[in-house]
Design a protein around this motif. Structure first.
Motif, PDB file in Angstrom:
ATOM      1  N   VAL A  91      23.444  35.216  65.133  1.00 16.91           N
ATOM      2  CA  VAL A  91      22.858  35.859  63.952  1.00 16.91           C
ATOM      3  C   VAL A  91      22.976  37.376  64.007  1.00 16.91           C
ATOM      4  O   VAL A  91      22.560  38.059  63.085  1.00 16.91           O
ATOM      5  N   GLY A  92      23.525  37.904  65.081  1.00 13.75           N
ATOM      6  CA  GLY A  92      23.722  39.347  65.137  1.00 13.75           C
ATOM      7  C   GLY A  92      23.217  39.939  66.435  1.00 13.75           C
ATOM      8  O   GLY A  92      23.245  39.289  67.488  1.00 13.75           O
ATOM      9  N   HIS A  93      22.715  41.135  66.346  1.00 16.50           N
ATOM     10  CA  HIS A  93      22.302  41.880  67.520  1.00 16.50           C
ATOM     11  C   HIS A  93      21.011  42.633  67.221  1.00 16.50           C
ATOM     12  O   HIS A  93      20.755  43.037  66.094  1.00 16.50           O
ATOM     13  N   ASP A  94      20.223  42.791  68.246  1.00 15.10           N
ATOM     14  CA  ASP A  94      18.979  43.540  68.124  1.00 15.10           C
ATOM     15  C   ASP A  94      19.306  45.023  68.286  1.00 15.10           C
ATOM     16  O   ASP A  94      19.628  45.481  69.374  1.00 15.10           O
ATOM     17  N   LEU A  95      19.242  45.763  67.198  1.00 15.52           N
ATOM     18  CA  LEU A  95      19.589  47.179  67.220  1.00 15.52           C
ATOM     19  C   LEU A  95      18.366  48.083  67.363  1.00 15.52           C
ATOM     20  O   LEU A  95      18.446  49.283  67.089  1.00 15.52           O
TER      21      LEU A  95
ATOM     22  N   PRO B 121      18.119  55.615  64.451  1.00 16.35           N
ATOM     23  CA  PRO B 121      19.120  54.576  64.223  1.00 16.35           C
ATOM     24  C   PRO B 121      20.501  55.187  63.982  1.00 16.35           C
ATOM     25  O   PRO B 121      20.621  56.266  63.407  1.00 16.35           O
ATOM     26  N   GLY B 122      21.531  54.480  64.419  1.00 13.47           N
ATOM     27  CA  GLY B 122      22.886  54.963  64.232  1.00 13.47           C
ATOM     28  C   GLY B 122      23.700  54.880  65.504  1.00 13.47           C
ATOM     29  O   GLY B 122      23.287  54.285  66.509  1.00 13.47           O
ATOM     30  N   PHE B 123      24.877  55.486  65.462  1.00  6.69           N
ATOM     31  CA  PHE B 123      25.814  55.451  66.581  1.00  6.69           C
ATOM     32  C   PHE B 123      26.549  56.785  66.665  1.00  6.69           C
ATOM     33  O   PHE B 123      26.514  57.579  65.728  1.00  6.69           O
ATOM     34  N   PHE B 124      27.219  57.006  67.788  1.00  5.79           N
ATOM     35  CA  PHE B 124      28.189  58.094  67.859  1.00  5.79           C
ATOM     36  C   PHE B 124      29.579  57.464  67.959  1.00  5.79           C
ATOM     37  O   PHE B 124      29.737  56.321  68.403  1.00  5.79           O
ATOM     38  N   ALA B 125      30.579  58.205  67.538  1.00  7.58           N
ATOM     39  CA  ALA B 125      31.935  57.664  67.424  1.00  7.58           C
ATOM     40  C   ALA B 125      32.734  57.915  68.692  1.00  7.58           C
ATOM     41  O   ALA B 125      32.640  58.972  69.322  1.00  7.58           O
ATOM     42  N   VAL B 126      33.524  56.920  69.059  1.00 11.00           N
ATOM     43  CA  VAL B 126      34.451  57.024  70.188  1.00 11.00           C
ATOM     44  C   VAL B 126      35.797  56.454  69.750  1.00 11.00           C
ATOM     45  O   VAL B 126      35.902  55.752  68.739  1.00 11.00           O
ATOM     46  N   GLN B 127      36.802  56.762  70.526  1.00  9.37           N
ATOM     47  CA  GLN B 127      38.114  56.158  70.295  1.00  9.37           C
ATOM     48  C   GLN B 127      38.213  54.920  71.180  1.00  9.37           C
ATOM     49  O   GLN B 127      38.193  55.018  72.407  1.00  9.37           O
ATOM     50  N   GLY B 128      38.279  53.750  70.557  1.00 12.17           N
ATOM     51  CA  GLY B 128      38.295  52.502  71.301  1.00 12.17           C
ATOM     52  C   GLY B 128      39.586  52.299  72.075  1.00 12.17           C
ATOM     53  O   GLY B 128      40.560  53.051  71.920  1.00 12.17           O
ATOM     54  N   PRO B 129      39.634  51.280  72.938  1.00 12.83           N
ATOM     55  CA  PRO B 129      40.845  50.986  73.705  1.00 12.83           C
ATOM     56  C   PRO B 129      42.068  50.717  72.830  1.00 12.83           C
ATOM     57  O   PRO B 129      43.204  50.919  73.263  1.00 12.83           O
ATOM     58  N   ASP B 130      41.833  50.273  71.568  1.00 15.07           N
ATOM     59  CA  ASP B 130      42.937  50.019  70.645  1.00 15.07           C
ATOM     60  C   ASP B 130      43.364  51.276  69.892  1.00 15.07           C
ATOM     61  O   ASP B 130      44.251  51.215  69.029  1.00 15.07           O
TER      62      ASP B 130
ATOM     63  N   LYS C  38      29.443  43.628  66.896  1.00 16.62           N
ATOM     64  CA  LYS C  38      29.726  44.062  68.263  1.00 16.62           C
ATOM     65  C   LYS C  38      30.887  43.252  68.821  1.00 16.62           C
ATOM     66  O   LYS C  38      30.856  42.022  68.824  1.00 16.62           O
ATOM     67  N   GLY C  39      31.908  43.960  69.301  1.00 16.97           N
ATOM     68  CA  GLY C  39      33.063  43.290  69.870  1.00 16.97           C
ATOM     69  C   GLY C  39      32.829  42.889  71.315  1.00 16.97           C
ATOM     70  O   GLY C  39      31.807  43.216  71.926  1.00 16.97           O
ATOM     71  N   GLU C  40      33.805  42.183  71.885  1.00 12.98           N
ATOM     72  CA  GLU C  40      33.687  41.740  73.267  1.00 12.98           C
ATOM     73  C   GLU C  40      33.676  42.914  74.237  1.00 12.98           C
ATOM     74  O   GLU C  40      33.234  42.770  75.382  1.00 12.98           O
TER      75      GLU C  40
ATOM     76  N   PHE D 144      30.779  48.757  68.722  1.00 14.46           N
ATOM     77  CA  PHE D 144      30.504  48.297  67.363  1.00 14.46           C
ATOM     78  C   PHE D 144      31.592  48.781  66.422  1.00 14.46           C
ATOM     79  O   PHE D 144      32.133  49.883  66.574  1.00 14.46           O
ATOM     80  N   ARG D 145      31.891  47.956  65.416  1.00 15.20           N
ATOM     81  CA  ARG D 145      32.891  48.291  64.399  1.00 15.20           C
ATOM     82  C   ARG D 145      32.404  47.797  63.052  1.00 15.20           C
ATOM     83  O   ARG D 145      31.493  46.959  62.982  1.00 15.20           O
ATOM     84  N   LEU D 146      33.001  48.297  61.996  1.00 10.73           N
ATOM     85  CA  LEU D 146      32.602  47.899  60.651  1.00 10.73           C
ATOM     86  C   LEU D 146      33.190  46.538  60.299  1.00 10.73           C
ATOM     87  O   LEU D 146      34.364  46.268  60.560  1.00 10.73           O
TER      88      LEU D 146
END
Length: 247
Positions: free
Chosen positions: A62-66, A85-94, A174-176, A180-182
């Motif tokens: 059902v999702g994640h506890d944020l 609430p929110g996030f900071f941006a990073v450049q993912g492995p992809d 949330k990915g493996e 987190f991604r949109l």
């Protein structure tokens, strides 16, 4: 009998999956910025003649506890957390933009600011670089100021601003890799209301006691389903013996 065995087997399988999710949460109780995965059971009707009122259950993510984890003051200038609430941006492995709450950074040999897992921190114009001979200071709005390390007459200079976003809990997954991604893809817009807390780290929001209680509950549910399968098997054997005796 076959249907009862199938339903019990299916129940045991999905309880085992829930147990794996709970164990994963518990294993990350000391992981900074970790957000607990949430799962639940949902009922589905059994398809087939003579079974219109029967249901079985499946595990449903059902999702994640944020919710906010506790903030721990470290006094380390290379640590930071988010106090809203929110996030900071990073450049993912992809190579694509992704989001995290696991604060803290290091400056590599090229001067690029990276998370402690090695991911570049993203500003509004891409990765942020600190000039050689300077150290970084962070502002509550994510501004990165380069301050000279020696006594030469060099004024501090703003070298970037960490991208802070708040697309909303339902807009992200949330990915493996734990980032987190949109759901809709693309990138989130900068949100001026997200606040950065320098010299602090956000603890995991996993409640160790609740997770241990859930693991005990999952184990009991799994045992119950196993006993149902054993009972169905014993009933089937008894019925076979009765039919053999009357044949």
């Amino acid at each position: 009998m076959d249907r009862m065995i199938y339903l019990a087997m299916n129940g045991a399988k999905h309880v085992a999956w829930q147990q794996a999710t709970t164990a994963h949460n518990l294993a990350n109780v000391n992981t900074n910025g970790f957000k607990a995965d949430q799962v639940s059971f949902r009922a589905l009707p059994v398809v087939g003649d003579g079974s219109p009122t029967r249901t079985y259950v499946v595990d449903n993510t059902v999702g994640h506890d944020l919710s906010q984890g506790s903030l721990q003051r470290t006094g380390n200038a290379n640590d930071f957390a988010l106090g809203s609430p929110g996030f900071f941006a990073v450049q993912g492995p992809d190579g694509q933009e992704a989001y995290s709450r696991d604060g803290g950074y290091e400056v590599d040999a090229a001067g690029m600011m990276r998370t402690r897992s090695g991911l570049p921190l993203l500003g509004l114009g891409g990765p942020i670089t600190v000039p050689e001979g300077f150290r970084a200071e962070l502002g509550q709005d994510g501004t990165v100021t380069a301050v000279p390390l020696n006594g030469e007459d060099r004024a501090p200079q703003i070298v970037g601003q960490i991208k802070l976003v708040n697309p909303g809990a339902r807009a992200v997954f949330k990915g493996e890799d734990g980032l987190f991604r949109l759901h809709a893809g693309g990138v989130a817009a900068q949100d001026e209301n997200v606040r950065l807390v320098p010299e602090a780290l956000e603890a995991s929001n996993v409640n160790a006691v609740d997770s241990l209680v859930q693991m005990i509950s999952h184990a009991r549910q799994f045992d119950l389903n196993i006993k149902l399968m054993q009972t169905a098997d014993q009933n089937a054997r008894s019925a076979t013996q009765v039919l053999a005796m009357t044949a």
